[in-house]
Design a protein around this motif. Structure first.
Motif, short mmCIF file in Angstrom:
data_model
loop_
_atom_site.label_atom_id
_atom_site.label_comp_id
_atom_site.label_asym_id
_atom_site.label_seq_id
_atom_site.Cartn_x
_atom_site.Cartn_y
_atom_site.Cartn_z
N LEU A 106 0.74 -1.14 0.12
CA LEU A 106 0.18 0.00 0.00
C LEU A 106 0.93 1.43 0.04
CD1 LEU A 106 -2.91 1.33 0.48
CD2 LEU A 106 -2.37 0.95 2.91
N ASP A 107 0.69 2.12 -1.11
CA ASP A 107 1.45 3.44 -0.94
C ASP A 107 0.81 4.34 -0.16
OD1 ASP A 107 -0.42 4.56 -2.39
OD2 ASP A 107 0.84 4.83 -4.15
N GLU A 123 -0.34 7.18 -1.18
CA GLU A 123 -1.65 7.84 -1.41
C GLU A 123 -2.65 6.88 -1.66
OE1 GLU A 123 -0.20 9.06 -5.15
OE2 GLU A 123 1.09 10.97 -4.21
N GLY A 124 -2.76 5.71 -0.96
CA GLY A 124 -3.77 4.93 -0.94
C GLY A 124 -4.06 3.95 -2.30
N ARG A 125 -2.94 3.57 -2.99
CA ARG A 125 -2.97 2.72 -4.00
C ARG A 125 -2.33 1.31 -3.61
NH1 ARG A 125 -0.45 7.00 -6.75
NH2 ARG A 125 -1.92 7.73 -8.68
N PHE A 126 -3.00 0.29 -3.80
CA PHE A 126 -2.53 -1.06 -3.68
C PHE A 126 -1.50 -1.46 -4.71
CE2 PHE A 126 -5.46 -0.62 -0.43
CZ PHE A 126 -5.39 -1.18 0.72
#
Lengths: 245, 292
Positions: free
Chosen positions: B16-17, B19-22
């Motif tokens: 999970l980065d 910025e909320g991206r998986f």
């Protein structure tokens, strides 16, 4: 011969849908992956090519996901995928060709590596504690997702790739956080209140459906209890507020 | 950017980065809960390029269409028009590949000649030959008559080549009985009036040109008369434009016609010889003078 090919093709198709089956298939073909790595590993690289093996396994997994019947035999397709990935890796690595690896043994003391001579500024114990706490929280997070029938792999697959779609999803999140009763209902029922969220956030229903797993995960992360994950995502929410208002 | 490792598999990890991206990334021995600074994301499987494959038959069809269209143009569209004037006046539309694609009678006799003749699928060679044969059979063409050929096309080279080919063909076949001329016969501007005159033995059996034959007994006279008669209407039109070359050529033609019955070319050759002789003698004279 033909039979085994058929078997592996059906296995691959199973693995496409099921991450567990994919893991099993990869374990089963570790020998094949290792041999492919050894075939194309650069001979100048000393030591066991750990990174290359990781990349090759990932490439094998990519091959599972990307394989279709029209692409020929699976194993040759996978071998090609692995080789291509490794070639890319070596090219990228060649940028650092003039530099010394930290894993090279030091000249004076035989067993130590160069890495060990660098003073470690990190607080090992605190870091380990944090990692342990994170692990527990993530495990709980995963359990709750699994209860909704969602795995992390599913989440990663349904994560929006375009920044515009991502922003739309984050608008949904912001709307949900502004209306805690929606979040509550979501946690209780395990189902996304799609129509309310779509109405409130102005995001297209279809977009929400497409990224349903992702939205579920990210909404869940902002319910009570996931301090560490929320802390990790602080940049996202603060950036959003700063950017919007 | 820092990535939080959420899940590890043998071949990949889900991170999970901030910025909320998986992402799914290559698993370099990660552990759940670990934070990593750099990841190597997995690549998205690229779908087979089916759209192109679906377009392939279409593209093939388009290619075939182009080829067919080219062939159609080559074989079936009028590229030039060949006009044959015996007495019957006919016009053949000819494609690039020298196929006859149209046939039309210009005057009454021409329509009669063309009537009932199936030109379709015939080459220019065949059609011309058959038409001339037909004209002979119908009694339009007899010994000593003139066949005028004119070709018009937008392609000048093709036009000239075609004129030469037709002339050559008729020359080979009928050269010793009829006169073949290039260029339209009536008062139209005399563009290329290179004429081929062949002495023929009069048979005197045709009705068409009986006047000429009846009047004259001599071959040569007959020939001259025929030519003179033909050129009479042209003379004024030639004189009016007042071009330098044309009248001169015309004059030599008439002069030489009186003297001998050979081709124009021979006439010209003769004149040239004369000129050259003059030049030579002049040169010799000058040289002599210098020597002196």
């Amino acid at each position: 011969m033909v039979r085994t090919q058929h078997e592996i093709v059906s296995q691959v198709y199973q693995a496409k849908a099921d991450p567990e089956a994919a893991d099993g298939l990869i374990r089963q073909y570790m020998g094949f992956i290792r041999s492919e790595v050894l075939k194309s590993a650069a001979p100048t690289h000393g030591g066991p090519p750990e990174d290359e093996l990781s990349i090759a396994m990932a490439a094998f997994y990519e091959a599972i996901l990307g394989y279709e019947r029209g692409r020929g035999a699976f194993l040759s397709y996978a071998a090609r995928a692995i080789r291509n990935r490794l070639v890319d890796h070596y090219r990228r690595e060649s940028r650092h060709s003039g530099q010394l690896s930290l894993n090279v043994p030091r000249e004076e003391e035989g067993s130590e590596e160069l890495l060990d001579s660098i003073p470690d500024s990190r607080d090992e114990i605190e870091a380990r504690d944090l990692q342990e706490a994170s692990r527990k929280e993530i495990a709980e997070f995963g359990r709750q997702l699994a209860a909704m029938g969602i795995s992390f792999s599913d989440v990663a697959e349904s994560c929006p790739r375009q920044s515009r779609t991502l922003a739309a999803c984050h608008r949904v999140l912001a709307h949900a956080r502004a209306n805690p009763h929606l979040l509550e209902r979501f946690v209780r029922s395990g189902r996304l209140p799609v129509s309310e969220l779509a109405l409130g956030s102005g995001t297209d229903r279809k977009t929400m459906e497409r990224h349903r797993n992702y939205l579920a995960a990210i909404l869940l992360a902002f319910t009570n209890g996931y301090e560490i994950i929320r802390e990790h995502l602080r940049q996202m929410t603060s950036g959003e507020k700063g950017g919007r208002m | 950017m820092s990535y939080l490792v959420m899940e590890v598999h043998p071949a990949y990890a889900v991170v999970l980065d901030q910025e909320g991206r998986f992402y799914k990334v290559v698993n370099f021995h990660y552990q759940v809960g670990q934070r990593v600074e750099q990841v190597m994301p997995l690549r998205q499987p690229q779908p087979l390029r089916r759209p192109l494959r679906r377009l392939a038959p279409l593209a093939a069809a388009a290619c075939i269409c182009l080829v067919l269209l080219g062939g159609y143009r080559f074989h079936y569209l009028t590229y030039g028009v060949l006009r044959i004037q015996i007495n019957p006046d006919v016009e053949l539309s000819i494609s690039r590949s020298e196929r006859v694609v149209g046939l039309e009678g210009i005057n009454e006799d021409g329509r009669q000649l063309v009537d009932g003749y199936d030109y379709r699928g015939k080459s220019r060679d065949t059609a011309v030959e058959e038409l001339v044969e037909r004209a002979i059979a119908l009694g339009y063409l007899s010994d000593g008559d003139t066949i005028s050929i004119s070709v018009s096309s937008q392609d000048d080279d093709w036009q000239q080549q075609e004129e030469q080919l037709v002339r050559q063909q008729l020359q080979d076949r009928y050269g010793d009985t009829v006169v073949i001329s290039i260029g339209p016969r009536p008062a139209a501007p005399p563009s290329e009036q290179s004429q081929v005159v062949i002495p023929v033995v009069p048979s005197g059996t045709e009705d068409q040109n009986q006047n000429d034959d009846g009047n004259d007994d001599d071959d040569e006279d007959d020939q001259d008369d025929g030519r003179d008669n033909e050129q009479v209407p042209e003379d004024p039109s030639v004189l009016v434009p007042g071009t330098v070359s044309e009248p001169g050529r015309q004059e030599t033609n008439t002069q030489t016609d009186d003297r001998d019955d050979d081709d124009d070319r021979d006439d010209d050759g003769h004149d040239d010889d004369d000129d050259q002789d003059d030049w030579n003698s002049n040169d010799g004279h000058d040289d002599d003078g210098e020597d002196d």
